[in-house]
Design an enzyme around this catalytic site. Sequence first.
Site, short mmCIF file in Angstrom:
data_model
loop_
_atom_site.label_atom_id
_atom_site.label_comp_id
_atom_site.label_asym_id
_atom_site.label_seq_id
_atom_site.Cartn_x
_atom_site.Cartn_y
_atom_site.Cartn_z
N GLY A 110 -34.96 9.09 13.95
CA GLY A 110 -35.31 9.50 12.59
C GLY A 110 -36.76 9.84 12.34
O GLY A 110 -37.07 10.60 11.43
N ASP A 143 -39.17 6.14 10.26
CA ASP A 143 -38.80 6.99 9.13
C ASP A 143 -38.56 6.16 7.88
O ASP A 143 -38.99 6.49 6.79
CB ASP A 143 -37.55 7.83 9.47
CG ASP A 143 -36.38 6.98 9.99
OD1 ASP A 143 -36.59 5.80 10.32
OD2 ASP A 143 -35.26 7.51 10.06
N ASP A 152 -35.65 -0.42 5.92
CA ASP A 152 -34.61 -0.78 4.96
C ASP A 152 -34.52 -2.31 4.94
O ASP A 152 -35.29 -2.97 4.26
CB ASP A 152 -33.32 -0.07 5.43
CG ASP A 152 -32.15 -0.23 4.51
OD1 ASP A 152 -32.33 -0.07 3.30
OD2 ASP A 152 -31.03 -0.48 4.98
N GLY A 186 -35.43 -4.00 7.46
CA GLY A 186 -36.59 -4.39 8.26
C GLY A 186 -36.21 -5.02 9.60
O GLY A 186 -37.08 -5.36 10.39
N THR A 220 -34.69 -3.68 12.25
CA THR A 220 -35.02 -2.82 13.40
C THR A 220 -36.48 -2.99 13.78
O THR A 220 -36.83 -3.24 14.94
CB THR A 220 -34.75 -1.34 13.05
OG1 THR A 220 -33.40 -1.22 12.62
CG2 THR A 220 -35.00 -0.43 14.24
N LYS A 231 -37.85 0.46 1.51
CA LYS A 231 -36.96 -0.03 0.44
C LYS A 231 -37.22 -1.52 0.23
O LYS A 231 -36.56 -2.36 0.87
CB LYS A 231 -35.49 0.17 0.85
CG LYS A 231 -35.02 1.61 0.89
CD LYS A 231 -33.53 1.63 1.29
CE LYS A 231 -32.97 3.03 1.34
NZ LYS A 231 -31.62 3.07 1.94
N ASP A 262 -30.78 10.94 8.72
CA ASP A 262 -29.45 11.55 8.78
C ASP A 262 -28.41 10.81 7.96
O ASP A 262 -28.56 9.63 7.66
CB ASP A 262 -28.97 11.58 10.24
CG ASP A 262 -28.55 10.19 10.72
OD1 ASP A 262 -29.40 9.27 10.66
OD2 ASP A 262 -27.40 10.02 11.13
N ARG A 303 -30.86 15.93 9.29
CA ARG A 303 -32.20 15.65 9.83
C ARG A 303 -33.13 16.84 9.69
O ARG A 303 -34.35 16.70 9.67
CB ARG A 303 -32.10 15.30 11.32
CG ARG A 303 -31.38 13.99 11.61
CD ARG A 303 -31.66 13.56 13.05
NE ARG A 303 -30.72 12.57 13.54
CZ ARG A 303 -30.82 11.26 13.37
NH1 ARG A 303 -31.82 10.78 12.67
NH2 ARG A 303 -29.94 10.44 13.87
P1 IMP Z 1 -33.30 -1.38 8.97
O1 IMP Z 1 -32.24 -1.85 8.00
O2 IMP Z 1 -34.67 -1.48 8.35
O3 IMP Z 1 -33.19 -2.07 10.28
O4 IMP Z 1 -33.03 0.16 9.21
C1 IMP Z 1 -32.18 0.57 10.25
C2 IMP Z 1 -32.03 2.05 10.31
O5 IMP Z 1 -31.04 2.42 9.36
C3 IMP Z 1 -33.22 2.94 9.99
O6 IMP Z 1 -34.11 3.12 11.05
C4 IMP Z 1 -32.50 4.23 9.65
O7 IMP Z 1 -32.19 4.94 10.82
C5 IMP Z 1 -31.23 3.75 8.99
N1 IMP Z 1 -31.32 3.81 7.52
C6 IMP Z 1 -31.58 2.83 6.65
N2 IMP Z 1 -31.55 3.29 5.38
C7 IMP Z 1 -31.27 4.61 5.48
C8 IMP Z 1 -31.11 5.67 4.51
O8 IMP Z 1 -31.23 5.50 3.27
N3 IMP Z 1 -30.84 6.90 5.01
C9 IMP Z 1 -30.70 7.16 6.34
N4 IMP Z 1 -30.84 6.21 7.27
C10 IMP Z 1 -31.12 4.94 6.84
#
Ligand code: IMP
Length: 179
Positions: free
Chosen positions: A49, A104, A107, A109, A111, A135, A163, A169
């Site tokens: 992303g 990118d 969300d 956090g 990852t 977020k 995406d 993308r």
């Molecule tokens: P995490 O929840 O912070 O671990 O985010 C995991 C992954 O989910 C991110 O790196 C994005 O690839 C994907 N993601 C989270 N929120 C969104 C969104 O609103 N749109 C697209 N991809 C998202």
Amino acid sequence: MTKEIHLKDKTFVPYISEDKILSRIKELGQELRLDYGTENILFLSVLNGSFMFTSDLMKEVTGEVELSFIKLSSYVGTSTTGEVHELIGLNQDIEGKKIVILEDIVDTGLTVDRVRTMLKMQNPSSVEVCTLLYKPDAFKGDSAPKYFGFEIPNKFVVGYGLDYDQLGRNLKEIYQLKE
Ligand code: IMP
């Protein structure tokens, strides 16, 4: 900006314009250079992303930088703590380096927490996170990203590298899921 778009079964409305994205990225680039002075920054861009954000941000950071692309394998096995992930693509020595992870979106956090934990095992001098989108209402990580472009509500977005089921993308702007 263009009007609403359709990707598979969903409709998205324009949310952040290309102009706004690029001017905020310019500010982020300046902020990073100000914070790191003349030091070399090793940017680690988390695929897929962040490819577009990485490309535009790199043009706005002056001075000495290095860039590598990394990827977190989705899943390589199980342990007592749950899923086990692997960091792919990091084939350089990061000991003593000042690292900025490029994402990118942050969300939950989770990852970025995993990436940060794996990097810290190799003794870099510092590890910070720079994400285009953040977020805060969804965030469950240990520490909030130090650098972010835009704080956004807990709604799904696409475009500018992000995406929906692998689509979207290539969009120049960021779109939000239509209610
Ligand atoms: P995490 O929840 O912070 O671990 O985010 C995991 C992954 O989910 C991110 O790196 C994005 O690839 C994907 N993601 C989270 N929120 C969104 C969104 O609103 N749109 C697209 N991809 C998202």
